[in-house]
Design an enzyme around this catalytic site. Structure first.
Site, mmCIF file in Angstrom:
data_model
loop_
_atom_site.group_PDB
_atom_site.id
_atom_site.type_symbol
_atom_site.label_atom_id
_atom_site.label_comp_id
_atom_site.label_asym_id
_atom_site.label_seq_id
_atom_site.Cartn_x
_atom_site.Cartn_y
_atom_site.Cartn_z
ATOM 1 N N CYS A 3 -5.475 -17.142 14.015
ATOM 2 C CA CYS A 3 -5.102 -16.340 15.193
ATOM 3 C C CYS A 3 -5.245 -17.225 16.432
ATOM 4 O O CYS A 3 -5.995 -18.209 16.425
ATOM 5 C CB CYS A 3 -6.037 -15.146 15.358
ATOM 6 S SG CYS A 3 -5.962 -14.011 13.970
ATOM 7 N N ARG A 15 -10.136 -7.797 9.589
ATOM 8 C CA ARG A 15 -9.998 -8.822 8.544
ATOM 9 C C ARG A 15 -10.886 -10.021 8.842
ATOM 10 O O ARG A 15 -10.597 -11.142 8.437
ATOM 11 C CB ARG A 15 -8.522 -9.271 8.433
ATOM 12 C CG ARG A 15 -7.599 -8.186 7.956
ATOM 13 C CD ARG A 15 -6.328 -8.716 7.308
ATOM 14 N NE ARG A 15 -5.525 -7.598 6.864
ATOM 15 C CZ ARG A 15 -4.392 -7.204 7.456
ATOM 16 N NH1 ARG A 15 -3.913 -7.860 8.495
ATOM 17 N NH2 ARG A 15 -3.735 -6.153 7.006
ATOM 18 N N ASP A 65 -12.437 0.108 12.468
ATOM 19 C CA ASP A 65 -12.675 -0.009 11.028
ATOM 20 C C ASP A 65 -14.117 -0.434 10.747
ATOM 21 O O ASP A 65 -14.803 -0.970 11.622
ATOM 22 C CB ASP A 65 -11.708 -1.041 10.433
ATOM 23 C CG ASP A 65 -10.268 -0.546 10.488
ATOM 24 O OD1 ASP A 65 -10.023 0.597 10.060
ATOM 25 O OD2 ASP A 65 -9.402 -1.295 10.972
ATOM 26 N N CYS A 98 -12.526 -7.508 14.547
ATOM 27 C CA CYS A 98 -11.399 -7.661 13.622
ATOM 28 C C CYS A 98 -11.694 -7.059 12.249
ATOM 29 O O CYS A 98 -12.717 -7.349 11.635
ATOM 30 C CB CYS A 98 -11.067 -9.137 13.453
ATOM 31 S SG CYS A 98 -9.729 -9.402 12.277
ATOM 32 N N ASP A 127 -7.741 4.215 9.252
ATOM 33 C CA ASP A 127 -7.448 3.586 7.969
ATOM 34 C C ASP A 127 -8.578 3.985 7.040
ATOM 35 O O ASP A 127 -9.734 3.564 7.244
ATOM 36 C CB ASP A 127 -7.396 2.064 8.127
ATOM 37 C CG ASP A 127 -6.000 1.531 7.907
ATOM 38 O OD1 ASP A 127 -5.460 1.782 6.810
ATOM 39 O OD2 ASP A 127 -5.464 0.893 8.816
ATOM 40 N N ARG A 147 7.167 -0.198 2.217
ATOM 41 C CA ARG A 147 6.892 -1.338 3.093
ATOM 42 C C ARG A 147 5.740 -2.187 2.549
ATOM 43 O O ARG A 147 4.883 -1.669 1.831
ATOM 44 C CB ARG A 147 6.578 -0.876 4.520
ATOM 45 C CG ARG A 147 5.455 0.130 4.623
ATOM 46 C CD ARG A 147 5.683 1.002 5.866
ATOM 47 N NE ARG A 147 4.641 1.980 6.088
ATOM 48 C CZ ARG A 147 4.613 3.191 5.555
ATOM 49 N NH1 ARG A 147 5.555 3.581 4.717
ATOM 50 N NH2 ARG A 147 3.637 4.039 5.842
ATOM 51 N N ARG A 205 0.823 -1.210 0.000
ATOM 52 C CA ARG A 205 0.000 0.000 0.000
ATOM 53 C C ARG A 205 0.861 1.266 0.000
ATOM 54 O O ARG A 205 0.501 2.272 -0.578
ATOM 55 C CB ARG A 205 -0.891 -0.022 1.245
ATOM 56 C CG ARG A 205 -2.066 0.919 1.209
ATOM 57 C CD ARG A 205 -2.844 0.931 2.535
ATOM 58 N NE ARG A 205 -2.851 -0.297 3.262
ATOM 59 C CZ ARG A 205 -3.822 -1.223 3.210
ATOM 60 N NH1 ARG A 205 -4.868 -1.032 2.450
ATOM 61 N NH2 ARG A 205 -3.726 -2.329 3.932
ATOM 62 N N TYR A 206 1.973 1.203 0.717
ATOM 63 C CA TYR A 206 2.881 2.350 0.847
ATOM 64 C C TYR A 206 4.185 1.993 0.137
ATOM 65 O O TYR A 206 4.569 0.827 0.083
ATOM 66 C CB TYR A 206 3.180 2.620 2.322
ATOM 67 C CG TYR A 206 1.959 2.781 3.194
ATOM 68 C CD1 TYR A 206 1.287 4.004 3.265
ATOM 69 C CD2 TYR A 206 1.481 1.720 3.955
ATOM 70 C CE1 TYR A 206 0.169 4.151 4.074
ATOM 71 C CE2 TYR A 206 0.375 1.859 4.771
ATOM 72 C CZ TYR A 206 -0.288 3.074 4.826
ATOM 73 O OH TYR A 206 -1.386 3.208 5.627
ATOM 74 N N CYS A 208 -10.869 -11.641 17.648
ATOM 75 C CA CYS A 208 -11.436 -10.400 18.181
ATOM 76 C C CYS A 208 -12.741 -10.110 17.444
ATOM 77 O O CYS A 208 -12.786 -10.213 16.201
ATOM 78 C CB CYS A 208 -10.459 -9.256 17.951
ATOM 79 S SG CYS A 208 -8.777 -9.653 18.488
ATOM 80 N N LYS A 231 -3.448 4.961 6.111
ATOM 81 C CA LYS A 231 -3.769 5.559 7.414
ATOM 82 C C LYS A 231 -3.532 7.063 7.386
ATOM 83 O O LYS A 231 -2.571 7.520 6.787
ATOM 84 C CB LYS A 231 -2.827 5.008 8.483
ATOM 85 C CG LYS A 231 -3.094 3.611 8.913
ATOM 86 C CD LYS A 231 -2.122 3.237 10.029
ATOM 87 C CE LYS A 231 -2.202 1.752 10.285
ATOM 88 N NZ LYS A 231 -1.793 0.954 9.100
HETATM 89 S S1 SF4 Z 1 -7.550 -8.237 15.237
HETATM 90 FE FE1 SF4 Z 1 -8.072 -9.898 13.809
HETATM 91 S S2 SF4 Z 1 -6.114 -10.557 12.969
HETATM 92 FE FE2 SF4 Z 1 -5.663 -9.444 14.862
HETATM 93 S S3 SF4 Z 1 -5.618 -11.003 16.499
HETATM 94 FE FE3 SF4 Z 1 -7.683 -10.159 16.460
HETATM 95 S S4 SF4 Z 1 -8.796 -11.562 15.121
HETATM 96 FE FE4 SF4 Z 1 -6.623 -11.925 14.707
#
Ligand code: SF4
Length: 352
Positions: free
Chosen positions: A105, A114, A274, A112, A311, A96, A92-93, A109, A318
């Site tokens: 994971c 993603r 997000d 999340c 973001d 990097r 994206r940048y 979360c 960002k």
């Molecule tokens: S934010 Fe998403 S990618 Fe990061 S640890 Fe939590 S569930 Fe996994």
């Protein structure tokens, strides 16, 4: 014989451990069919079952509100796909790239960004795809830093991480390897001396960026895991997500930032939530985030100040969205606000 506590992955696990009730089963089955569920023993133990607003539970225990998808929410909220020249890479940048090593994971979360792409059902990055991703990095001399992300790269074995780090180290223009992870808080025992050694490589700088959102996540075991990384020569930064009902008050956010600094971890980013599907109950307004940043400025050490970032949806990267302390008065003079809200005139600079 004592049985080691296990990661909670099924709704029946949540019900048996008092984290869900059977009357919610139908709705939660729909949530769990869509978004991965896992709560490690360390985080499950932290949850106060008697508190219906427990900030740790709010982050990890699935709720029916996740079925409420808002029109502005999107499957790829930060636009990874628009910048993915080969699978596993997000460029994206200019200087990097992200290298997504795994879609798995240790803990999932509920907010999340993603969430549509991760989980045990997602396709792993095969050896051939990893070759192609590393080939892309090698072919782009402008890439100075590689961010290992996912999923969570620290769920991989020390042996696998060592292989990847060694291959990155062989690319002369890559100078920095940054690892984003929640593992030091979610499953601290994974941060073994062997894993720390695997992340380090001669001639390159390795950083670990810890994802933590509440001071309670920094248990004794988590603090020791972070100390193993830092004492092993790996500097640590943090990223936190601003979450309604978790850390969106000055005291809680300040305690988190101080706890991180006490662990020798420099707060780096405070992310605005997000637009991930089914997460509106966890998002705050930007104005709320700016108020919280103002409340921390001057009252907490400069070491405790993260950059508040958004973001931009669609993959535009960002941008810092913290409060602005500069203004102009009617006479066109620059005024700067102090941390108590006082306004002061600043003399004009030299003509440019
Ligand atoms: S934010 Fe998403 S990618 Fe990061 S640890 Fe939590 S569930 Fe996994």
């Amino acid at each position: 014989m004592n049985v080691a506590p296990k990661t909670l992955r099924r709704l029946s696990d949540l019900e048996e451990t008092g984290l869900a009730t059977t009357d919610k089963r139908a709705a939660l089955e729909r949530v769990a069919a869509q978004y991965a569920v896992a709560i490690t023993p360390a985080m499950a133990e932290l949850i106060d079952r008697a508190d219906p607003h427990d900030p740790i539970a709010r982050q990890f225990v699935p709720v029916a509100a996740e079925l409420n998808i808002q029109v502005e929410e999107r499957a790829d909220p930060i636009g990874d796909d628009a910048h993915s020249p080969v699978e596993g890479i997000v460029h994206r940048y200019p200087d990097r790239v992200l290298l997504k090593l795994t879609h798995v994971c240790a803990i999932y979360c509920r907010f999340c960004f993603r969430r549509e792409m991760i989980g045990p059902a997602a396709e792993p990055l095969t050896a051939e795809k990893l070759d192609a991703a590393l080939g892309y990095i090698a072919a782009h001399p402008e890439i100075w830093e590689v961010v290992l992300t996912g999923g969570d790269p620290l769920v991989l074995s020390a042996r696998r991480l060592k292989q990847v780090v060694t291959r990155l180290a062989a690319i002369a223009h890559v100078k920095v390897i940054r690892v984003h992870s929640r593992v030091p808080v979610a499953d601290a025992a994974r941060i073994t001396p062997e894993l720390v050694r695997a992340l380090k490589t001669k001639g390159k700088a390795t950083y670990v960026v810890l994802h933590a959102n509440h001071a309670r996540e920094l248990t004794e075991a988590a603090r020791e895991a972070c100390a193993r990384l830092i004492d092993g020569g790996i500097p640590m930064l943090s990223q936190s997500v601003l979450l309604a009902g978790v850390n969106d008050d000055p005291q809680t956010l300040g305690e988190l930032m101080r706890a991180l600094v006490e662990c020798r971890i420099k707060p780096y980013y405070l992310h605005h939530g997000d637009l991930a599907p089914g997460t509106s109950h966890l998002r705050t307004s930007i104005e709320r985030g700016q108020d919280l940043m103002r409340a921390m400025r001057g009252r907490l050490s400069g070491l405790c100040q993260p950059t508040y970032v958004l973001d931009i949806p669609g993959g535009h990267g960002k941008s810092p969205i913290g409060p602005n302390y500069l203004s102009q008065d009617e006479a066109g003079r620059t005024r700067v606000e102090d941390f108590n809200g006082g306004s002061h005139c600043y003399p004009p600079g030299p003509a440019t």
